[in-house]
Scaffold this active site. Sequence first.
Site, PDB file in Angstrom:
ATOM      1  N   ARG A   1      -8.087 -18.451   8.028  1.00  0.00           N
ATOM      2  CA  ARG A   1      -7.313 -17.494   7.227  1.00  0.00           C
ATOM      3  C   ARG A   1      -7.485 -17.699   5.736  1.00  0.00           C
ATOM      4  NH1 ARG A   1      -1.927 -15.493  10.250  1.00  0.00           N
ATOM      5  NH2 ARG A   1      -2.326 -16.552  12.192  1.00  0.00           N
TER       6      ARG A   1
ATOM      7  N   ARG B   1      11.034 -14.067  17.703  1.00  0.00           N
ATOM      8  CA  ARG B   1      10.290 -15.009  16.865  1.00  0.00           C
ATOM      9  C   ARG B   1      10.981 -15.107  15.514  1.00  0.00           C
ATOM     10  NH1 ARG B   1       3.785 -14.389  16.606  1.00  0.00           N
ATOM     11  NH2 ARG B   1       4.190 -14.732  14.397  1.00  0.00           N
TER      12      ARG B   1
ATOM     13  N   ARG C   1       4.322 -11.839   5.270  1.00  0.00           N
ATOM     14  CA  ARG C   1       3.126 -12.196   6.046  1.00  0.00           C
ATOM     15  C   ARG C   1       1.987 -11.212   5.791  1.00  0.00           C
ATOM     16  NH1 ARG C   1       6.102 -12.107  11.393  1.00  0.00           N
ATOM     17  NH2 ARG C   1       4.092 -12.081  12.440  1.00  0.00           N
TER      18      ARG C   1
HETATM   19  P1  ADP Z   1       0.797 -13.457  12.761  1.00  0.00           P
HETATM   20  O1  ADP Z   1      -0.691 -13.211  12.752  1.00  0.00           O
HETATM   21  O2  ADP Z   1       1.566 -12.371  13.416  1.00  0.00           O
HETATM   22  O3  ADP Z   1       1.362 -13.811  11.406  1.00  0.00           O
HETATM   23  P2  ADP Z   1       0.482 -16.049  14.131  1.00  0.00           P
HETATM   24  O4  ADP Z   1       1.148 -16.401  15.392  1.00  0.00           O
HETATM   25  O5  ADP Z   1      -1.015 -15.937  14.148  1.00  0.00           O
HETATM   26  O6  ADP Z   1       1.142 -14.677  13.691  1.00  0.00           O
HETATM   27  O7  ADP Z   1       0.885 -17.089  12.973  1.00  0.00           O
HETATM   28  C1  ADP Z   1       2.226 -17.417  12.724  1.00  0.00           C
HETATM   29  C2  ADP Z   1       2.328 -18.345  11.509  1.00  0.00           C
HETATM   30  O8  ADP Z   1       1.640 -19.569  11.785  1.00  0.00           O
HETATM   31  C3  ADP Z   1       1.698 -17.838  10.221  1.00  0.00           C
HETATM   32  O9  ADP Z   1       2.548 -16.980   9.493  1.00  0.00           O
HETATM   33  C4  ADP Z   1       1.444 -19.166   9.491  1.00  0.00           C
HETATM   34  O10 ADP Z   1       2.623 -19.700   8.937  1.00  0.00           O
HETATM   35  C5  ADP Z   1       1.025 -20.079  10.613  1.00  0.00           C
HETATM   36  N1  ADP Z   1      -0.449 -20.060  10.782  1.00  0.00           N
HETATM   37  C6  ADP Z   1      -1.137 -19.595  11.866  1.00  0.00           C
HETATM   38  N2  ADP Z   1      -2.455 -19.723  11.684  1.00  0.00           N
HETATM   39  C7  ADP Z   1      -2.628 -20.282  10.461  1.00  0.00           C
HETATM   40  C8  ADP Z   1      -3.765 -20.653   9.686  1.00  0.00           C
HETATM   41  N3  ADP Z   1      -5.015 -20.476  10.133  1.00  0.00           N
HETATM   42  N4  ADP Z   1      -3.553 -21.197   8.455  1.00  0.00           N
HETATM   43  C9  ADP Z   1      -2.318 -21.392   7.992  1.00  0.00           C
HETATM   44  N5  ADP Z   1      -1.210 -21.052   8.655  1.00  0.00           N
HETATM   45  C10 ADP Z   1      -1.351 -20.494   9.882  1.00  0.00           C
END
Ligand code: ADP
Length: 191
Positions: A88, A133, A144
Amino acid sequence: MRLILMGPPGAGKGTQAAYVADHFGIPAISTGDIFRANVSEGTPLGVEAKRYMDAGEYVPDEVTNLMVRNRIDEPDAEPGFLLDGYPRTLAQVEELDGMVEKTGHRIDAVLCLTVDKEAVVERLLKRAETDGRADDTEDVIRRRLEVYAEETEPLIKVYDDRGLVVEVDGMGAIDEVQQRIFEALDDIPQS
Ligand code: ADP
């Protein structure tokens, strides 16, 4: 097969990741799911991650990178993997490059699910009613989406310059989107 699934929060990545991974016989690795599992088990990683997740911010790269590195080193990920929610940030892209190169493989494709922004807010608010959630409140959802636009959307260009991006329309019924994904993936040569 080594795939990345990208798209804003609420694009349906998790749902589609499961189908695609199943089809190719590879694990779907969702950083969000791994963080949530750690939060509910109350591990030190979960305690650390929760502070960021609840605010809609990204967990620091060092924490996330180490977690993904450990997961990818597990034997089931040897034939390949589908990453949902990673990388990300640019630092994560570079880290992943190193992990993949080390094994002598390459990323085969970056699947980008495109969706309408207001529609995803609606989807996420609806999910909030059923799943509960902690990060599905309207303020946190908007944050987000902002963080996604600032930090993650620019990565699409990075992968596009490498010729890896496959764009798929993520609007519509789950099975319609699934069909579009499989059609798009049919053209990808597997490593
Ligand atoms: P969404 O894509 O709906 O935001 P996710 O379940 O993929 O949901 O992620 C939830 C949270 O987990 C993110 O908002 C972040 O805080 C954390 N997160 C997930 N993947 C990463 C990543 N690659 N780098 C940093 N934080 C992450």
